[in-house]
Design a protein around this motif. Structure first.
Motif, PDB file in Angstrom:
ATOM      1  N   UNK A  72      42.677  38.265  43.400  1.00  0.00           N
ATOM      2  CA  UNK A  72      43.972  37.728  42.736  1.00  0.00           C
ATOM      3  C   UNK A  72      43.490  35.857  42.349  1.00  0.00           C
ATOM      4  N   UNK A  73      42.867  35.460  41.719  1.00  0.00           N
ATOM      5  CA  UNK A  73      41.824  34.266  42.034  1.00  0.00           C
ATOM      6  C   UNK A  73      42.867  33.769  42.493  1.00  0.00           C
ATOM      7  N   UNK A  74      44.132  33.149  41.687  1.00  0.00           N
ATOM      8  CA  UNK A  74      45.360  32.309  42.405  1.00  0.00           C
ATOM      9  C   UNK A  74      45.925  31.752  43.434  1.00  0.00           C
ATOM     10  N   UNK A  75      45.499  33.426  43.669  1.00  0.00           N
ATOM     11  CA  UNK A  75      46.276  33.150  45.068  1.00  0.00           C
ATOM     12  C   UNK A  75      44.835  33.424  46.359  1.00  0.00           C
ATOM     13  N   UNK A  76      44.116  33.147  45.570  1.00  0.00           N
ATOM     14  CA  UNK A  76      42.396  33.176  46.978  1.00  0.00           C
ATOM     15  C   UNK A  76      42.492  34.806  47.326  1.00  0.00           C
ATOM     16  N   UNK A  77      43.072  35.588  46.662  1.00  0.00           N
ATOM     17  CA  UNK A  77      43.063  36.963  46.943  1.00  0.00           C
ATOM     18  C   UNK A  77      41.560  37.861  46.754  1.00  0.00           C
ATOM     19  N   UNK A  78      41.013  38.378  48.075  1.00  0.00           N
ATOM     20  CA  UNK A  78      39.192  38.103  47.475  1.00  0.00           C
ATOM     21  C   UNK A  78      39.884  39.564  48.836  1.00  0.00           C
ATOM     22  N   UNK A  79      39.980  41.052  48.574  1.00  0.00           N
ATOM     23  CA  UNK A  79      40.430  41.796  48.943  1.00  0.00           C
ATOM     24  C   UNK A  79      39.575  43.542  49.549  1.00  0.00           C
ATOM     25  N   UNK A  80      38.682  43.942  50.210  1.00  0.00           N
ATOM     26  CA  UNK A  80      38.512  45.258  50.239  1.00  0.00           C
ATOM     27  C   UNK A  80      40.002  46.167  49.821  1.00  0.00           C
ATOM     28  N   UNK A 137      55.680  35.023  44.031  1.00  0.00           N
ATOM     29  CA  UNK A 137      54.963  34.101  43.022  1.00  0.00           C
ATOM     30  C   UNK A 137      54.014  34.586  41.733  1.00  0.00           C
ATOM     31  N   UNK A 138      53.738  35.139  41.563  1.00  0.00           N
ATOM     32  CA  UNK A 138      52.842  36.119  40.664  1.00  0.00           C
ATOM     33  C   UNK A 138      53.318  35.640  39.257  1.00  0.00           C
ATOM     34  N   UNK A 139      52.795  34.695  38.229  1.00  0.00           N
ATOM     35  CA  UNK A 139      53.507  34.803  36.617  1.00  0.00           C
ATOM     36  C   UNK A 139      52.411  35.076  35.918  1.00  0.00           C
ATOM     37  N   UNK A 140      53.341  35.672  34.467  1.00  0.00           N
ATOM     38  CA  UNK A 140      52.779  36.051  32.889  1.00  0.00           C
ATOM     39  C   UNK A 140      51.176  34.873  33.092  1.00  0.00           C
ATOM     40  N   UNK A 141      50.299  35.918  33.059  1.00  0.00           N
ATOM     41  CA  UNK A 141      49.183  34.929  32.765  1.00  0.00           C
ATOM     42  C   UNK A 141      48.242  35.017  34.272  1.00  0.00           C
ATOM     43  N   UNK A 142      48.799  35.541  35.341  1.00  0.00           N
ATOM     44  CA  UNK A 142      47.802  35.248  36.333  1.00  0.00           C
ATOM     45  C   UNK A 142      46.944  36.242  36.261  1.00  0.00           C
ATOM     46  N   UNK A 143      45.590  36.162  36.983  1.00  0.00           N
ATOM     47  CA  UNK A 143      43.935  37.208  36.334  1.00  0.00           C
ATOM     48  C   UNK A 143      44.472  37.648  37.782  1.00  0.00           C
ATOM     49  N   UNK A 144      44.569  39.767  37.685  1.00  0.00           N
ATOM     50  CA  UNK A 144      44.185  40.807  38.236  1.00  0.00           C
ATOM     51  C   UNK A 144      42.540  41.030  37.963  1.00  0.00           C
ATOM     52  N   UNK A 145      42.011  41.383  39.091  1.00  0.00           N
ATOM     53  CA  UNK A 145      40.805  41.454  38.780  1.00  0.00           C
ATOM     54  C   UNK A 145      39.905  42.589  39.790  1.00  0.00           C
ATOM     55  N   UNK A 146      39.971  43.841  38.874  1.00  0.00           N
ATOM     56  CA  UNK A 146      38.851  44.913  39.873  1.00  0.00           C
ATOM     57  C   UNK A 146      37.822  44.826  39.856  1.00  0.00           C
ATOM     58  N   UNK A 147      37.308  45.154  41.640  1.00  0.00           N
ATOM     59  CA  UNK A 147      35.566  45.438  40.906  1.00  0.00           C
ATOM     60  C   UNK A 147      35.322  46.512  42.129  1.00  0.00           C
TER      61      UNK A 147
END
Length: 216
Positions: A72-80, A137-147
């Motif tokens: 979740x780039x907006x919150x700096x999340x990059x989790x396994x 705090x997530x808002x419409x338009x925030x990006x979620x990326x699944x790798x």
């Protein structure tokens, strides 16, 4: 196949009941997890407008291997990712790497395959922030990326952020997503929210963020 899915949803709800409707929500103790700071109450958004049906084009077969990471780039999340399911007592599993991992419930839909993939993570554990500490705090338009394990990335855009009381959260509808168009693909992220209950061990609410795939 549908009957197996319905059974899985029923077991999921049973597991939630056994965990006091908890998805990656258990506090280690009243003193370990500080009461969260008040946050604005997220409100349910209107029923999403389905994305236009993609033009019929040849598309590659979705990757069938493991889900590797959630960002979740907006919150700096990059989790396994930890694959989760139901344990021997019919309770939902939660990530064992409580402060670092996001759980994906592999008994439900797989990202990339046009369904609704379900993820959960803690907000705090042993007084330390966990991956979904800012999810409310997530808002419409925030990006979620699944790798995926092979490096394939699926990108999703948040359209809904809703806070439910733990006793009335409609888990069956959240998982089965009857309002999702069959040509859309969703990810649903679930964590705890709001204040702690009288025991000081459980949050009273659940924050549910839903994002829709960006077709490219």
């Amino acid at each position: 196949m549908q009957s197996a899915r319905n059974l899985a949803v029923a077991v999921f709800v049973l597991g939630l009941a056994l965990l006091v409707v908890g998805v990656a929500c258990n506090s280690s103790s009243a003193s370990d997890d500080p009461a969260p700071s008040p946050t604005p109450e997220p409100t349910a958004t209107a029923t999403p407008t389905p994305t236009p049906r993609p033009s019929p084009t040849a598309t590659p077969t979705p990757f069938a291997g493991k889900v590797a990471r959630l960002k979740i780039p907006r919150f700096g999340v990059d989790a396994p990712i930890e694959e989760l399911g139901i344990d021997s007592t019919n309770a939902l599993e939660t990530p064992k790497a409580e402060n670092t991992a996001v759980g994906w419930y592999s008994i439900y839909d797989r990202p990339g395959w046009g369904g609704n993939a379900i993820f959960s993570a803690h907000v705090y554990y042993h007084s330390k922030p966990a991956p979904f500490v800012n999810l409310a705090k997530a808002q419409p338009g925030d990006l979620v990326i699944v790798v995926m394990e092979d490096g394939t990335e699926y990108r999703y855009e948040v359209f809904s952020n809703t806070r439910y009381h733990r006793d009335t959260i409609p888990m069956g509808e959240i998982i089965d997503a009857p309002q999702k168009a069959d040509y859309d693909e969703w990810v649903t992220l679930i964590t705890c929210g709001g204040e702690l209950d009288d025991t000081g061990l459980e949050y009273l609410h659940r924050d549910v963020v839903v994002a829709k795939r960006i077709w490219q």
